[in-house]
Motif scaffolding. Structure first.
Motif, PDB file in Angstrom:
ATOM      1  N   GLY A  37      -5.713   0.460   8.637  1.00 56.13           N
ATOM      2  CA  GLY A  37      -4.706  -0.666   8.923  1.00 56.13           C
ATOM      3  C   GLY A  37      -5.278  -2.094   8.953  1.00 56.13           C
ATOM      4  O   GLY A  37      -4.386  -3.154   8.854  1.00 56.13           O
ATOM      5  N   CYS A  38      -6.500  -2.140   9.038  1.00 55.04           N
ATOM      6  CA  CYS A  38      -6.836  -3.695   9.307  1.00 55.04           C
ATOM      7  C   CYS A  38      -6.565  -4.520   8.102  1.00 55.04           C
ATOM      8  O   CYS A  38      -6.710  -4.362   6.851  1.00 55.04           O
ATOM      9  CB  CYS A  38      -8.482  -3.838   9.194  1.00 55.04           C
ATOM     10  SG  CYS A  38      -8.986  -3.631  10.980  1.00 55.04           S
ATOM     11  N   PRO A  39      -5.676  -5.601   8.345  1.00 55.60           N
ATOM     12  CA  PRO A  39      -5.287  -6.317   7.158  1.00 55.60           C
ATOM     13  C   PRO A  39      -5.955  -7.604   6.694  1.00 55.60           C
ATOM     14  O   PRO A  39      -5.617  -8.538   6.051  1.00 55.60           O
ATOM     15  CB  PRO A  39      -3.753  -6.889   7.688  1.00 55.60           C
ATOM     16  CG  PRO A  39      -4.088  -6.995   9.204  1.00 55.60           C
ATOM     17  CD  PRO A  39      -5.238  -5.940   9.687  1.00 55.60           C
ATOM     18  N   HIS A  40      -7.363  -7.847   7.238  1.00 58.15           N
ATOM     19  CA  HIS A  40      -8.066  -8.664   7.001  1.00 58.15           C
ATOM     20  C   HIS A  40      -9.653  -8.564   6.965  1.00 58.15           C
ATOM     21  O   HIS A  40     -10.136  -7.376   7.595  1.00 58.15           O
ATOM     22  CB  HIS A  40      -8.085  -9.765   8.132  1.00 58.15           C
ATOM     23  CG  HIS A  40      -8.377  -9.184   9.275  1.00 58.15           C
ATOM     24  ND1 HIS A  40      -9.442  -9.143  10.095  1.00 58.15           N
ATOM     25  CD2 HIS A  40      -7.405  -8.660  10.488  1.00 58.15           C
ATOM     26  CE1 HIS A  40      -9.368  -8.436  11.208  1.00 58.15           C
ATOM     27  NE2 HIS A  40      -8.222  -8.277  11.383  1.00 58.15           N
ATOM     28  N   GLY A  41     -10.335  -8.962   5.967  1.00 58.28           N
ATOM     29  CA  GLY A  41     -11.661  -8.650   5.741  1.00 58.28           C
ATOM     30  C   GLY A  41     -11.971  -7.420   5.272  1.00 58.28           C
ATOM     31  O   GLY A  41     -12.250  -7.412   4.109  1.00 58.28           O
ATOM     32  N   MET A  42     -11.973  -6.358   6.017  1.00 58.08           N
ATOM     33  CA  MET A  42     -12.324  -5.099   5.554  1.00 58.08           C
ATOM     34  C   MET A  42     -11.498  -4.701   4.395  1.00 58.08           C
ATOM     35  O   MET A  42     -11.963  -3.938   3.447  1.00 58.08           O
ATOM     36  CB  MET A  42     -12.105  -3.919   6.495  1.00 58.08           C
ATOM     37  CG  MET A  42     -12.717  -4.126   8.016  1.00 58.08           C
ATOM     38  SD  MET A  42     -14.543  -4.541   7.631  1.00 58.08           S
ATOM     39  CE  MET A  42     -15.190  -3.183   7.047  1.00 58.08           C
ATOM     40  N   CYS A  43     -10.121  -5.042   4.328  1.00 56.04           N
ATOM     41  CA  CYS A  43      -9.442  -4.868   3.183  1.00 56.04           C
ATOM     42  C   CYS A  43      -9.915  -5.428   1.766  1.00 56.04           C
ATOM     43  O   CYS A  43      -9.669  -4.652   0.813  1.00 56.04           O
ATOM     44  CB  CYS A  43      -7.910  -5.057   3.285  1.00 56.04           C
ATOM     45  SG  CYS A  43      -7.871  -6.876   3.792  1.00 56.04           S
ATOM     46  N   GLU A  44     -10.723  -6.228   1.837  1.00 54.90           N
ATOM     47  CA  GLU A  44     -11.044  -6.978   0.694  1.00 54.90           C
ATOM     48  C   GLU A  44     -12.281  -6.368   0.354  1.00 54.90           C
ATOM     49  O   GLU A  44     -12.851  -6.387  -0.687  1.00 54.90           O
ATOM     50  CB  GLU A  44     -11.846  -8.550   1.292  1.00 54.90           C
ATOM     51  CG  GLU A  44     -10.408  -9.458   1.526  1.00 54.90           C
ATOM     52  CD  GLU A  44     -11.152 -10.728   1.988  1.00 54.90           C
ATOM     53  OE1 GLU A  44     -12.114 -11.294   1.833  1.00 54.90           O
ATOM     54  OE2 GLU A  44     -10.424 -11.677   2.531  1.00 54.90           O
ATOM     55  N   ARG A  45     -12.836  -5.550   0.875  1.00 56.34           N
ATOM     56  CA  ARG A  45     -13.859  -4.534   0.543  1.00 56.34           C
ATOM     57  C   ARG A  45     -13.376  -2.763   0.185  1.00 56.34           C
ATOM     58  O   ARG A  45     -14.057  -1.923   0.282  1.00 56.34           O
ATOM     59  CB  ARG A  45     -14.964  -4.301   1.750  1.00 56.34           C
ATOM     60  CG  ARG A  45     -15.872  -5.561   2.106  1.00 56.34           C
ATOM     61  CD  ARG A  45     -16.707  -5.600   3.222  1.00 56.34           C
ATOM     62  NE  ARG A  45     -17.737  -4.696   3.135  1.00 56.34           N
ATOM     63  CZ  ARG A  45     -18.573  -4.516   4.196  1.00 56.34           C
ATOM     64  NH1 ARG A  45     -18.656  -5.305   5.333  1.00 56.34           N
ATOM     65  NH2 ARG A  45     -19.118  -3.439   4.415  1.00 56.34           N
ATOM     66  N   GLY A  46     -11.896  -3.020   0.336  1.00 60.86           N
ATOM     67  CA  GLY A  46     -11.373  -1.736  -0.151  1.00 60.86           C
ATOM     68  C   GLY A  46     -11.011  -0.628   0.837  1.00 60.86           C
ATOM     69  O   GLY A  46     -10.879   0.390   0.691  1.00 60.86           O
ATOM     70  N   MET A  47     -11.234  -1.197   2.269  1.00 61.65           N
ATOM     71  CA  MET A  47     -11.095  -0.506   3.241  1.00 61.65           C
ATOM     72  C   MET A  47      -9.777  -0.948   3.915  1.00 61.65           C
ATOM     73  O   MET A  47      -9.142  -1.534   3.519  1.00 61.65           O
ATOM     74  CB  MET A  47     -12.391  -0.133   4.266  1.00 61.65           C
ATOM     75  CG  MET A  47     -13.494   0.451   3.295  1.00 61.65           C
ATOM     76  SD  MET A  47     -14.902   0.360   4.526  1.00 61.65           S
ATOM     77  CE  MET A  47     -15.733  -1.092   3.776  1.00 61.65           C
ATOM     78  N   GLY A  48      -9.534  -0.277   5.379  1.00 60.14           N
ATOM     79  CA  GLY A  48      -8.440  -0.678   6.098  1.00 60.14           C
ATOM     80  C   GLY A  48      -6.995  -0.482   5.470  1.00 60.14           C
ATOM     81  O   GLY A  48      -6.799   0.322   4.923  1.00 60.14           O
ATOM     82  N   SER A  49      -6.413  -1.923   5.457  1.00 61.67           N
ATOM     83  CA  SER A  49      -4.947  -1.670   4.947  1.00 61.67           C
ATOM     84  C   SER A  49      -4.813  -1.613   3.414  1.00 61.67           C
ATOM     85  O   SER A  49      -4.041  -1.134   3.138  1.00 61.67           O
ATOM     86  CB  SER A  49      -4.175  -3.136   5.323  1.00 61.67           C
ATOM     87  OG  SER A  49      -4.882  -4.322   4.714  1.00 61.67           O
ATOM     88  N   ALA A  50      -6.189  -1.740   2.855  1.00 59.65           N
ATOM     89  CA  ALA A  50      -6.125  -1.488   1.438  1.00 59.65           C
ATOM     90  C   ALA A  50      -5.770   0.165   0.958  1.00 59.65           C
ATOM     91  O   ALA A  50      -5.461   0.341   0.016  1.00 59.65           O
ATOM     92  CB  ALA A  50      -7.424  -1.888   0.787  1.00 59.65           C
ATOM     93  N   VAL A  51      -6.366   0.730   1.931  1.00 58.26           N
ATOM     94  CA  VAL A  51      -6.160   2.164   1.836  1.00 58.26           C
ATOM     95  C   VAL A  51      -4.618   2.570   2.386  1.00 58.26           C
ATOM     96  O   VAL A  51      -3.884   3.446   1.676  1.00 58.26           O
ATOM     97  CB  VAL A  51      -7.156   2.809   2.950  1.00 58.26           C
ATOM     98  CG1 VAL A  51      -6.953   4.483   2.778  1.00 58.26           C
ATOM     99  CG2 VAL A  51      -8.495   2.781   2.251  1.00 58.26           C
ATOM    100  N   GLY A  52      -4.460   1.915   3.619  1.00 63.32           N
ATOM    101  CA  GLY A  52      -3.124   2.256   4.084  1.00 63.32           C
ATOM    102  C   GLY A  52      -1.952   1.884   3.087  1.00 63.32           C
ATOM    103  O   GLY A  52      -0.841   2.381   3.401  1.00 63.32           O
ATOM    104  N   GLN A  53      -2.406   0.831   2.467  1.00 60.42           N
ATOM    105  CA  GLN A  53      -0.953   0.494   1.217  1.00 60.42           C
ATOM    106  C   GLN A  53      -1.112   1.407   0.030  1.00 60.42           C
ATOM    107  O   GLN A  53      -0.394   1.373  -0.662  1.00 60.42           O
ATOM    108  CB  GLN A  53      -1.201  -0.900   1.074  1.00 60.42           C
ATOM    109  CG  GLN A  53      -0.886  -1.754   2.134  1.00 60.42           C
ATOM    110  CD  GLN A  53      -1.687  -3.257   1.938  1.00 60.42           C
ATOM    111  OE1 GLN A  53      -2.326  -3.673   1.160  1.00 60.42           O
ATOM    112  NE2 GLN A  53      -1.239  -4.216   2.673  1.00 60.42           N
TER     113      GLN A  53
END
Lengths: 441, 464
Positions: B133-149
């Motif tokens: 879910g994290c929509p900042h920082g971690m998603c730029e590394r392919g994790m968090g919201s990048a996965v959730g989306q």
């Protein structure tokens, strides 16, 4: 036992006369402004003699636009800070606040108003200026709320303005007559300095206009003359013994107090004669100066007093006792005041009647007469063609302030017979426009 | 007394209130303190790959005198060594065996997921929450919201986790997506035991008017953060409802988003959540808020006769329909209780300027009057009225008729012209445009304006 000990230093004076409406800090202003409902066609505006757009300035404070709030206030009333502190807001804006009907504390409008204006004054922010010079000049007699407000508005309209003041400081009763716990001299004078810096009118202090010759000179030199002369000395009671030492007028007593603070001596047992707001002030002040007992003596019943209820409550709160249905007949004593001889009264069919044989002497060592101020009829008789009403008030057009001598305009106590600072400020603004309309013809 | 304890997808907890994976669960110290204060569970601050945080991490939205009605952060997952976190999880579980400790996890490769699941399991975690879910920082590394989306990626990772997980697995969903049920379905297909939602919403909470930079400002610059706090509750409630009503998801839901008191929690539960998670309120007021939450929940359950949390889960769901299923014959009309009215006239100006001109002012009174035939029953006046129960919306239809848009559609009764009995201009009149211009009284006329208009009361009765 006195409620207050006699102040002997400025510090002690400031404690005894602590401000009833101290200036808010930002947090308090934020919280208080957040409560405002922003009523449609707001009752507070209607209750304000100067029609300040109160919901607007409160909303401006709430959004962090304190400068805009000050502008809103000053656009309607040049005595913005003074009015925030000395206005009887309980019976004006705050009394009209719709929260009263919900039994919720009304918005502290006066303090919010002073919060915004104090910020503007302290920052010296330039909010207003004089208008383009129109080549015409107006003389203003009296640097009180009416005179200074007229001067500001006239300067904004492009007039050259000279203010002539008998005393040494501007703002009239705001600095010479209002109770010290309502506003300090510093606050009053800071607003006056701020206004003068913004509008650039000239004030000539210690320059009483008191003769026909002086008036004539003004008439020759100026296109119009604004009378903001206020009222005169305390009315004489015409009682035997009124000339005894320590029998003084309330206006004179308060003027001394405002100027000399703790250096003013008060009796141990003070009797204040009168039932108006000035009587309440004088009684409160005597108590705060350390008088052991303060008696407020009024000719009629308590309910008939002219003073606002909250003013009487304030006096009672500092230990003042009321004595009602008594009329003074003599100030007793041998050189110095030693007592007041009263006669009891009753009100029959609206008229005060003395009860024969009911005389008694109430001992005291100071008498303060708060029985109204005299009109300055003698001075006014020097103005050709100027008409007064039966009570000695200047007759003037309700919309323009123009008197029966077309060159003279009036506002404030001399016109309305004695009202609040806010009334004078509002009237003078209107009258300045009346002058402008007259001179633009 | 009602029983507040829950069994959420196999995770037991003495009450439904868990601390969400966030700064309040950063350490064993905080979690123990929270359990001691009365919290039922804690989702540990996300364990995963090593990160480094910036200074200046949070931004707030204040409304008038209220602080933090909205909140955002740009903080990353736990920046503490994994071994420290695992050791502390073990310690907390030993001290609080009946409380729920859930390990929030976020790593990248299959091997990493396997390793971290096993390590957390060994430390004694009662379950896992996969941070997608994290929509900042971690998603730029392919994790968090990048996965959730990306439902496919999400499903794949859930499958990896299920290969080794011996404790319940919760998938935490990001709201930064158009249809929340898609990642929820992916979680189900992957074999997850439960879902939790919502994570934070991508946001900029404000802009500094002097520095021309978004909050929180990091050396003059800023980035989007994740939005949470009281302001996000309505969005969370809708997404919880969407997942709870979906016929195929059928997973327990841990409700997250804007919960700060028992009422918020009950709302989440009534819309289908069977545990709730709290973060911002704890960050704002500390762990002590739990006492009000449990006492309020308990009192509500007593009054409603609910014995267990499960008795109330989803209780409001049957009443949440599509718009087309609402009864169009239902009609409410505003009613002003004159005895309560304080005359602020906010209802008048709101209806005049923001609705259907169905309130008028009468001379001699500040109490406005409802023009009943023009009232569409929109509720606006009752919403702006500052007095409790002063403006009420009263039902004015007979209560016997029922007709929905869907029923009209099925009956072939869809209007082709604006001539329906409810149409504007037919049901309620609309003023002519030019009528607006004559309404000076529609604004207060202060100060100078009043002087010009001659409205000022002139004090002296004397006329020259």
């Amino acid at each position: 036992m006195a409620e207050f000990s006699t102040p002997t230093t400025e510090q002690q004076f400031a404690e005894n006369f602590a401000q009833l409406k101290p200036v808010m800090n930002r947090t308090e202003a934020l919280y208080e402004s957040s409560r405002c409902l922003f009523c449609f066609d707001a009752p507070c505006i209607k209750a304000c003699p100067s029609g300040i757009d109160i919901p607007q300035f409160i909303r401006q404070i709430n959004s962090g636009n304190d400068t805009g709030a000050a502008r809103t206030i000053y656009e309607a009333n040049y005595f913005g800070n003074a009015c925030g502190k000395v206005c009887p807001t309980e019976v004006l804006c705050e009394g009209a606040c719709v929260y009263n009907l919900q039994e919720v504390k009304p918005i502290e409008i006066g303090r919010l108003q002073s919060y915004a204006t104090t910020k503007a004054i302290n920052s010296g922010k330039h909010l207003f200026g004089s208008g383009a010079d129109n080549g015409k000049k107006v003389a203003v007699i009296g640097a009180g709320p009416a005179g200074i407000s007229a001067a500001c508005e006239l300067r904004a309209l492009g007039y050259g303005v000279d203010v002539f003041e008998a005393k040494a400081q501007p703002s009239g009763l705001t600095v010479y007559g209002v109770a010290p716990y309502k506003i300090t001299n510093e606050e009053t004078l800071a607003e006056m300095a701020y206004l003068q810096a913004q509008f650039g009118y000239n004030v000539h202090f210690n320059s009483a206009i008191s003769s026909r010759a002086e008036l004539k000179k003004l008439e020759e030199k100026y296109d119009a003359i604004f009378l903001g002369i206020g009222l005169g000395k305390t009315n004489e009671l015409g009682l035997p013994g009124e000339d005894k030492i320590n029998c003084t007028g309330a206006v004179e007593f308060i003027a001394e107090l405002r100027q000399h603070h703790h250096e003013v001596a008060v009796g141990r047992k003070v009797i204040v004669l009168g039932g108006g707001n000035t009587a309440m002030d004088a009684a409160s002040e005597s108590s705060r100066l350390g008088a052991e007992t303060v008696l407020l003596a009024y000719r009629r019943a308590k309910e008939e007093m002219g003073a606002y209820e909250f003013e009487y409550d304030l006096a009672k709160g500092v230990g003042v006792r009321g004595l009602f249905n008594v009329a003074p007949v003599e100030i007793t004593g041998n050189g110095y005041v030693a007592g007041v001889k009263f006669i009891r009264t009753e009100t029959k069919d609206g008229k005060v009647q003395e009860i024969a044989g009911s005389e008694f002497v109430e001992p005291c060592d100071m008498v303060i007469k708060a029985t109204g101020q005299a009109k300055q009829t003698e001075f006014l008789s020097l103005i050709p063609g100027l008409k007064l009403d039966g009570k000695g008030r200047i007759l003037a057009n309700a919309h323009t302030g123009q008197t029966s001598n077309p060159k003279y305009f009036a506002s404030g106590d001399a016109w309305n017979g004695g009202a609040e600072v806010v009334n004078a400020a509002a009237e003078a603004k209107l009258t300045a426009r009346g002058i402008h309309a007259y001179l633009s013809k | 007394m009602p029983d507040l304890s829950i069994n959420f997808a196999g995770i037991k907890s003495p009450n439904p209130f868990w601390l969400a994976s966030a700064p309040p669960t950063n350490s064993g110290y905080q979690v123990m303190k929270a359990f001691d204060a009365g919290w039922g569970g804690a989702v540990w601050k996300t364990l995963g790959v090593p990160v480094v945080n910036v200074s200046s991490r949070y931004g707030g939205v204040n409304y008038r005198d209220k602080r933090l009605v909205g909140f955002n952060n740009i903080e990353l997952i736990s920046d503490r060594p994994l071994s420290h976190n695992l050791r502390e999880i073990e310690e907390v579980k030993k001290r609080f065996p009946n409380h729920a400790v859930i390990a929030s996890l976020m790593v990248q490769s299959r091997q990493e997921w396997h390793d971290i699941v096993r390590q957390s399991q060994d430390a004694g975690a009662d379950g896992f929450e996969l941070n997608f879910g994290c929509p900042h920082g971690m998603c730029e590394r392919g994790m968090g919201s990048a996965v959730g989306q990306e439902p496919k990626v999400l499903q794949m990772i859930v499958e990896w986790v299920m290969e080794v997980a011996q404790k319940p697995v919760i998938v935490k969903l990001t709201p930064n997506i158009s249809d929340i049920t898609e990642p929820a379905m992916a979680a189900r297909r992957g074999g997850a035991d439960a879902i939790s939602l919502i994570n934070t919403i991508q946001s900029i909470v404000g802009v500094d008017l002097d520095k021309f930079a978004p909050y929180p400002i990091v050396d003059g610059k800023g980035t989007n953060g994740g939005y949470c706090g009281p302001a996000v509750k309505p969005i969370a409630l809708n997404m919880v409802k969407n997942c709870a009503q979906h016929p195929d998801i059928k997973l327990p839901i841990s409700g997250i988003g804007g919960i700060e008191n028992w009422r918020d929690a009950v709302e989440h539960i009534l819309l289908g959540a069977s545990s709730v998670q709290v973060c911002t309120a704890a960050m704002h007021f500390g762990f002590g808020i739990i006492r009000e939450m449990t006492s309020g929940l308990e009192q509500y359950m007593v009054e409603k006769g609910f014995n267990t949390i499960n008795d109330m889960v989803g209780k409001a769901l049957p009443n949440v329909l599509h718009w087309e299923d609402l009864n169009m014959k239902y009609k409410v009309t505003a009613n002003i209780n004159e005895d309560k009215c304080i005359g602020c006239q906010l209802c008048y100006t709101a209806c005049e300027d923001g609705a259907h001109q169905a309130i008028k002012l009468n001379a001699g009174t500040r109490v406005p009057e409802i023009i009943e035939e023009n009232c569409v029953g929109c509720n606006l006046c009752s919403l702006v009225c500052p007095v409790e129960q002063c403006i009420t919306m009263e039902q004015t239809d007979s209560g016997t008729q029922h007709l929905t848009w869907k029923e009209r559609t099925e009956a072939g009764d869809i209007p082709t012209k604006f001539e329906d009995e409810k149409a504007g201009g037919r049901h309620h009149w609309v003023p002519e445009p030019a009528a607006a211009l004559g309404k000076e009284r529609h604004k207060t006329l202060p100060g100078k304006a009043r002087l010009y208009s001659g409205e000022t009361q002139v004090p002296a009765q004397a006329e020259a």
